[in-house]
Every structure is written in C-alpha cells, then in structure tokens.
Design an enzyme around this catalytic site. Structure first.
Site, PDB file in Angstrom:
ATOM      1  CG  HIS A   4     -41.689   9.274  -8.718  1.00 19.67           C
ATOM      2  ND1 HIS A   4     -42.698   9.682  -7.871  1.00 19.67           N
ATOM      3  CD2 HIS A   4     -40.938   8.389  -8.004  1.00 19.67           C
ATOM      4  CE1 HIS A   4     -42.553   9.086  -6.696  1.00 19.67           C
ATOM      5  NE2 HIS A   4     -41.502   8.292  -6.757  1.00 19.67           N
ATOM      6  CD  GLU A  24     -39.009   5.250  -8.901  1.00 16.39           C
ATOM      7  OE1 GLU A  24     -38.702   5.185  -7.709  1.00 16.39           O
ATOM      8  OE2 GLU A  24     -40.176   5.501  -9.288  1.00 16.39           O
ATOM      9  CG  ASP A  26     -42.045   2.039  -6.648  1.00 17.09           C
ATOM     10  OD1 ASP A  26     -41.057   2.540  -6.098  1.00 17.09           O
ATOM     11  OD2 ASP A  26     -42.968   2.711  -7.140  1.00 17.09           O
ATOM     12  CG  HIS A  40     -44.866   3.766  -4.088  1.00 18.01           C
ATOM     13  ND1 HIS A  40     -45.357   4.087  -2.837  1.00 18.01           N
ATOM     14  CD2 HIS A  40     -43.688   4.432  -4.206  1.00 18.01           C
ATOM     15  CE1 HIS A  40     -44.508   4.908  -2.231  1.00 18.01           C
ATOM     16  NE2 HIS A  40     -43.494   5.128  -3.038  1.00 18.01           N
ATOM     17  CG  ASP A  84     -37.560   2.850  -5.549  1.00 23.34           C
ATOM     18  OD1 ASP A  84     -36.585   2.530  -4.843  1.00 23.34           O
ATOM     19  OD2 ASP A  84     -38.374   3.724  -5.222  1.00 23.34           O
TER      20      ASP A  84
END
EC number: 4.6.1.-
Length: 273
Positions: A4, A24, A26, A40, A84
């Site tokens: 993540h 993942e 962003d 993020h 993301d």
C-alpha cells in the site's frame, strides 16, 4: 498481496522484499487533470509517512524495468500495478482529460507504444462512480492511438465503498462486463465491518454476474483482520505490512488454500477453488 502507498521509487524494492507481488501507488493531478506525481499527502494511514513522492513519468520508467523480462532490474514476483487515481481532488469535469493523460503516459513510458516488454497488469482504481468518464477517456485514447490491445492488461476498480448496484450501473453504461475488481476497506487507523465485503463476495460468486471478478480488502495491518478476510474468501489483501500477510498465509489454516499469484494466473478470471 498488494503493498500500500508505494509512492517513492526506492519503496518499490522495500515492499517487494517484504513479500508483496503487487503495488499500489497514488496519482496526483494538477487542476487541469494532468498526472504529475505519485503522492498521497496528509492525512494517510497510521504509522506511515504520507509525503513520499516521485514524478509520475519517472516512476513509470522505473517500474517498466522492474517488470520487464531479462532487464537487470527485473523483480519476477511483481505482477500487478494498482494506480490509485486521486480524482476526488479535481473537478469531475476534468476526469476525461485525466483519463487521456494517464493513458498517454502509460503508452509512452510503460508500454513504449509496443517497444516495451514490460508485462505487469494494470488496475485503475477510481475513487467514485461520478468520475467514470476517466475510464471512457482511457479506453478512447488507447483506441485513438492504435493500441486497443493493451485493454487486455487493464482492469477497473471503484474504491470508494459505494453501493455495489450503483457501481454495476456505471459499468453497464460504459459497456464493461469483464476485468473488474472490487475493493472494500478503510484506512488502517479504523476498524471496518464485513457487511459490504460479504455482499461483494456473494456477487462475485453468483453465476453469470460479470461485474466483479476479484475482491480485495484494504488496508490490513492486524493479523486478526487478515485472517478474517481470508476466511471470508477474498482474492487479495492490501497491506502496509506484506511480511505479516506472508506469515498468516503460512499458517496451517491457510497454507493449502492460498498462494501468491504469478504470471501463470489471470487476474481477470474468477477463481474456482
């Protein structure tokens, strides 16, 4: 196992070394819908630094090498990249422009318009159904640029915990009946019930239902929650701690039921256990 918030280039190896086989990251856009950086921002998960970042195109150049057979940087285990897309930070009117831009940057920096052998599958994580024009633009751009074949490598996932029937309706509008994942979760700082997760799993397992092929839970840090999700039958988990997931998977209860996906597996097919 999806690592993540892997937003800095140096974090890719860090999460793969902990056992992740997917990452993942962003994507942050400017006000015009142009993808700028992997970032993020604050707030983010408990116990994590929220501010790590990289220039998006440089990140793609790096991850291309990491997923290209025979490249010195190859990490064989990395099979899936989850983008993301922070579309909630820009106007919905810019979602189409954002979809065009991300498609072109993947074409230029990851797939290199047919000259790259990079082979990871791509999951487009869309925060809310209202941003569905991103998907339309992404697919339009691949078609207009002459690279529709890359659609086979790309899946769709709505991540905002919205009503599953509402998501199905939007997929129907877009004409998408395959290559769909469904996320369910919450930041690791909070606990979350299993009602919607169970509903998603039930739909996945319904014969003839084509709007959910895989279901994963996020962002899991406690082993007890990892076990709970595995018992329910998820296809994957996203975690800040892939090494903890690895340990849980080795437990007697799960060792014969779960394994890490490889390139021999199709991420768009429903698993028939």
């Amino acid at each position: 196992i999806m690592g993540h918030m892997v937003n800095a280039i140096e974090q890719v190896d860090e999460f793969l070394n902990l056992g992740a086989n997917a990452i993942e990251f962003d994507i942050d856009f400017d006000k015009d819908g142009i993808a700028q950086i992997t970032h993020h921002g604050i707030p983010c998960d408990c116990g994590r630094k929220c501010t790590k970042k990289a220039i998006f195109t440089e990140y793609l150049d790096n991850i291309r090498q990491v997923t290209t057979p025979d490249d010195p940087e190859l990490r064989e285990q990395l099979v899936l990249l989850a983008l993301d897309l922070k579309l909630q930070r820009i106007s919905s009117a810019k979602a189409y422009r954002a979809g065009e831009d991300v498609a072109k940057k993947l074409l230029d920096h990851y797939w290199q318009r047919g000259n790259s052998r990079a082979r990871a599958y791509i999951l487009l994580n869309i925060p809310l159904v209202e941003d569905y024009e991103f998907i339309r633009a992404f697919k339009d751009t691949l078609k207009n640029e002459g690279y529709e074949s890359y659609n086979d490598k790309v899946g769709i996932n709505f991540t905002g915990n919205e009503d599953l029937d509402k998501i199905r309706d939007v997929l129907e509008i877009l004409g998408i009946h395959k290559q769909v994942w469904q996320a369910d979760g919450i930041t690791s700082c909070f606990a979350r019930g299993t009602e919607r997760l169970k509903e998603a799993l039930e739909k996945r397992d319904t014969p003839g239902y084509n709007y959910i092929n895989k279901v994963y839970a996020w962002t899991l840090v406690r082993k007890s929650i990892m076990r709970r999700s595995l018992r329910l039958g998820v296809d994957g988990v996203m975690s800040n701690n892939p090494d903890r997931v690895i340990k849980v998977l080795k437990e007697k209860e799960f060792a014969d039921k779960f394994r890490l996906a490889t390139y021999n597996d199709n991420p768009w097919e429903k698993f028939r256990g």
